[in-house]
Design a protein around this motif. Structure first.
Motif, PDB file in Angstrom:
ATOM      1  N   ILE A 195      72.463  42.024 -24.219  1.00  0.00           N
ATOM      2  CA  ILE A 195      73.791  41.596 -24.659  1.00  0.00           C
ATOM      3  C   ILE A 195      73.945  41.898 -26.149  1.00  0.00           C
ATOM      4  O   ILE A 195      73.030  41.682 -26.930  1.00  0.00           O
ATOM      5  CB  ILE A 195      74.021  40.090 -24.376  1.00  0.00           C
ATOM      6  N   THR A 196      75.087  42.402 -26.518  1.00  0.00           N
ATOM      7  CA  THR A 196      75.337  42.704 -27.933  1.00  0.00           C
ATOM      8  C   THR A 196      75.700  41.422 -28.676  1.00  0.00           C
ATOM      9  O   THR A 196      76.136  40.439 -28.074  1.00  0.00           O
ATOM     10  CB  THR A 196      76.479  43.718 -28.090  1.00  0.00           C
ATOM     11  N   LEU A 197      75.557  41.477 -29.970  1.00  0.00           N
ATOM     12  CA  LEU A 197      75.969  40.344 -30.798  1.00  0.00           C
ATOM     13  C   LEU A 197      77.466  40.089 -30.639  1.00  0.00           C
ATOM     14  O   LEU A 197      77.908  38.935 -30.555  1.00  0.00           O
ATOM     15  CB  LEU A 197      75.625  40.607 -32.267  1.00  0.00           C
ATOM     16  N   GLU A 198      78.235  41.155 -30.552  1.00  0.00           N
ATOM     17  CA  GLU A 198      79.686  41.022 -30.377  1.00  0.00           C
ATOM     18  C   GLU A 198      80.007  40.287 -29.087  1.00  0.00           C
ATOM     19  O   GLU A 198      80.866  39.403 -29.047  1.00  0.00           O
ATOM     20  CB  GLU A 198      80.355  42.399 -30.397  1.00  0.00           C
ATOM     21  N   ARG A 199      79.298  40.625 -28.000  1.00  0.00           N
ATOM     22  CA  ARG A 199      79.537  39.964 -26.710  1.00  0.00           C
ATOM     23  C   ARG A 199      79.099  38.501 -26.777  1.00  0.00           C
ATOM     24  O   ARG A 199      79.781  37.618 -26.245  1.00  0.00           O
ATOM     25  CB  ARG A 199      78.799  40.703 -25.597  1.00  0.00           C
ATOM     26  N   ALA A 200      77.979  38.231 -27.431  1.00  0.00           N
ATOM     27  CA  ALA A 200      77.521  36.845 -27.575  1.00  0.00           C
ATOM     28  C   ALA A 200      78.567  36.019 -28.310  1.00  0.00           C
ATOM     29  O   ALA A 200      78.887  34.894 -27.900  1.00  0.00           O
ATOM     30  CB  ALA A 200      76.180  36.802 -28.313  1.00  0.00           C
ATOM     31  N   MET A 201      79.126  36.561 -29.387  1.00  0.00           N
ATOM     32  CA  MET A 201      80.158  35.845 -30.134  1.00  0.00           C
ATOM     33  C   MET A 201      81.418  35.660 -29.287  1.00  0.00           C
ATOM     34  O   MET A 201      82.062  34.606 -29.345  1.00  0.00           O
ATOM     35  CB  MET A 201      80.484  36.566 -31.438  1.00  0.00           C
ATOM     36  N   GLN A 202      81.763  36.656 -28.507  1.00  0.00           N
ATOM     37  CA  GLN A 202      82.926  36.537 -27.618  1.00  0.00           C
ATOM     38  C   GLN A 202      82.724  35.382 -26.635  1.00  0.00           C
ATOM     39  O   GLN A 202      83.639  34.586 -26.403  1.00  0.00           O
ATOM     40  CB  GLN A 202      83.134  37.852 -26.874  1.00  0.00           C
ATOM     41  N   LEU A 203      81.534  35.282 -26.079  1.00  0.00           N
ATOM     42  CA  LEU A 203      81.249  34.200 -25.131  1.00  0.00           C
ATOM     43  C   LEU A 203      81.269  32.832 -25.812  1.00  0.00           C
ATOM     44  O   LEU A 203      81.817  31.865 -25.266  1.00  0.00           O
ATOM     45  CB  LEU A 203      79.897  34.440 -24.452  1.00  0.00           C
ATOM     46  N   ILE A 204      80.694  32.737 -26.997  1.00  0.00           N
ATOM     47  CA  ILE A 204      80.689  31.463 -27.730  1.00  0.00           C
ATOM     48  C   ILE A 204      82.111  31.050 -28.092  1.00  0.00           C
ATOM     49  O   ILE A 204      82.542  29.927 -27.816  1.00  0.00           O
ATOM     50  CB  ILE A 204      79.811  31.567 -28.996  1.00  0.00           C
ATOM     51  N   LYS A 205      82.846  31.966 -28.710  1.00  0.00           N
ATOM     52  CA  LYS A 205      84.215  31.650 -29.131  1.00  0.00           C
ATOM     53  C   LYS A 205      85.119  31.368 -27.938  1.00  0.00           C
ATOM     54  O   LYS A 205      85.921  30.427 -27.960  1.00  0.00           O
ATOM     55  CB  LYS A 205      84.796  32.790 -29.960  1.00  0.00           C
ATOM     56  N   GLY A 206      84.984  32.179 -26.896  1.00  0.00           N
ATOM     57  CA  GLY A 206      85.825  31.990 -25.712  1.00  0.00           C
ATOM     58  C   GLY A 206      85.553  30.672 -25.008  1.00  0.00           C
ATOM     59  O   GLY A 206      86.470  29.951 -24.622  1.00  0.00           O
ATOM     60  N   GLY A 207      84.275  30.348 -24.851  1.00  0.00           N
ATOM     61  CA  GLY A 207      83.909  29.092 -24.199  1.00  0.00           C
ATOM     62  C   GLY A 207      84.390  27.885 -24.977  1.00  0.00           C
ATOM     63  O   GLY A 207      84.921  26.921 -24.418  1.00  0.00           O
ATOM     64  N   TYR A 208      84.219  27.938 -26.292  1.00  0.00           N
ATOM     65  CA  TYR A 208      84.659  26.832 -27.140  1.00  0.00           C
ATOM     66  C   TYR A 208      86.176  26.713 -27.118  1.00  0.00           C
ATOM     67  O   TYR A 208      86.715  25.611 -26.978  1.00  0.00           O
ATOM     68  CB  TYR A 208      84.155  27.032 -28.575  1.00  0.00           C
ATOM     69  N   SER A 209      86.871  27.843 -27.238  1.00  0.00           N
ATOM     70  CA  SER A 209      88.336  27.823 -27.236  1.00  0.00           C
ATOM     71  C   SER A 209      88.868  27.250 -25.922  1.00  0.00           C
ATOM     72  O   SER A 209      89.826  26.470 -25.915  1.00  0.00           O
ATOM     73  CB  SER A 209      88.894  29.234 -27.442  1.00  0.00           C
ATOM     74  N   HIS A 210      88.243  27.631 -24.826  1.00  0.00           N
ATOM     75  CA  HIS A 210      88.664  27.108 -23.521  1.00  0.00           C
ATOM     76  C   HIS A 210      88.454  25.595 -23.458  1.00  0.00           C
ATOM     77  O   HIS A 210      89.339  24.855 -23.024  1.00  0.00           O
ATOM     78  CB  HIS A 210      87.894  27.803 -22.397  1.00  0.00           C
ATOM     79  N   ALA A 211      87.291  25.130 -23.904  1.00  0.00           N
ATOM     80  CA  ALA A 211      87.002  23.692 -23.878  1.00  0.00           C
ATOM     81  C   ALA A 211      87.988  22.911 -24.751  1.00  0.00           C
ATOM     82  O   ALA A 211      88.475  21.849 -24.353  1.00  0.00           O
ATOM     83  CB  ALA A 211      85.563  23.435 -24.334  1.00  0.00           C
ATOM     84  N   VAL A 212      88.300  23.438 -25.930  1.00  0.00           N
ATOM     85  CA  VAL A 212      89.271  22.778 -26.813  1.00  0.00           C
ATOM     86  C   VAL A 212      90.638  22.738 -26.142  1.00  0.00           C
ATOM     87  O   VAL A 212      91.336  21.723 -26.186  1.00  0.00           O
ATOM     88  CB  VAL A 212      89.359  23.487 -28.190  1.00  0.00           C
ATOM     89  N   GLY A 213      91.013  23.834 -25.505  1.00  0.00           N
ATOM     90  CA  GLY A 213      92.296  23.884 -24.814  1.00  0.00           C
ATOM     91  C   GLY A 213      92.402  22.845 -23.719  1.00  0.00           C
ATOM     92  O   GLY A 213      93.435  22.179 -23.575  1.00  0.00           O
ATOM     93  N   VAL A 214      91.323  22.683 -22.957  1.00  0.00           N
ATOM     94  CA  VAL A 214      91.316  21.702 -21.867  1.00  0.00           C
ATOM     95  C   VAL A 214      91.313  20.282 -22.423  1.00  0.00           C
ATOM     96  O   VAL A 214      92.107  19.440 -22.016  1.00  0.00           O
ATOM     97  CB  VAL A 214      90.096  21.935 -20.935  1.00  0.00           C
ATOM     98  N   GLU A 215      90.404  20.000 -23.362  1.00  0.00           N
ATOM     99  CA  GLU A 215      90.269  18.655 -23.921  1.00  0.00           C
ATOM    100  C   GLU A 215      91.499  18.207 -24.696  1.00  0.00           C
ATOM    101  O   GLU A 215      91.933  17.070 -24.586  1.00  0.00           O
ATOM    102  CB  GLU A 215      89.055  18.577 -24.848  1.00  0.00           C
TER     103      GLU A 215
END
Length: 102
Positions: free
Chosen positions: A15-35
Motif C-alpha cells: 500500500i502506498t503512503l497516499e493510499r494509507a492517508m486516503q483510508l485514514i482521512k476517509g474513515g475519519y471523515s465518514h465517522a465524523v459525518g455519521v456521529e
C-alpha cells in the motif's frame, strides 16, 4: 492537536503512503459525518510527508510530536496530553523490522 494531526506511519509493503492517508482521512471523515451529522470537508487537501531515515530521526520526530501540545500550551508536560502517544499507558509500536533491514 485541536486543528491538525501528526502521524508516524509504516504502511504495508503493498500500500502506498497516499493510499494509507486516503483510508485514514476517509474513515475519519465518514465517522465524523455519521456521529455529528456533518457533511463537507473535514481535512485539508494533501499532506506533508517525511521518510524516517534511522532510529535517531525517528526519535527526533517522535519528540517533536510529543512536545507539540506543550509548545502550544495545551498541557505542561507531554504525558498529560490524552490524545498523544506520550500519554501514560500508551505503547508505541517497535521500530519496524522492514526498516531495520533497510
Amino acid at each position: 492537536m485541536p486543528e491538525h494531526v501528526h502521524l508516524i506511519l509504516t504502511p504495508a509493503p503493498d500500500i502506498t503512503l497516499e493510499r494509507a492517508m486516503q483510508l485514514i482521512k476517509g474513515g475519519y471523515s465518514h465517522a465524523v459525518g455519521v456521529e455529528c451529522r456533518r457533511k463537507g470537508e473535514v481535512w485539508q487537501r494533501g499532506f506533508t510527508d517525511h521518510r524516517i531515515r534511522d532510529p535517531e530521526d525517528f526519535a527526533k520526530h517522535r519528540s517533536y510530536i510529543h512536545q507539540n501540545p506543550v509548545e502550544r500550551r495545551l498541557v505542561e508536560i507531554a504525558s498529560d496530553y490524552r490524545y498523544s502517544s506520550a500519554f501514560a499507558g500508551f505503547r508505541l509500536d517497535a521500530w519496524p523490522p522492514v526498516a531495520k533491514a533497510a
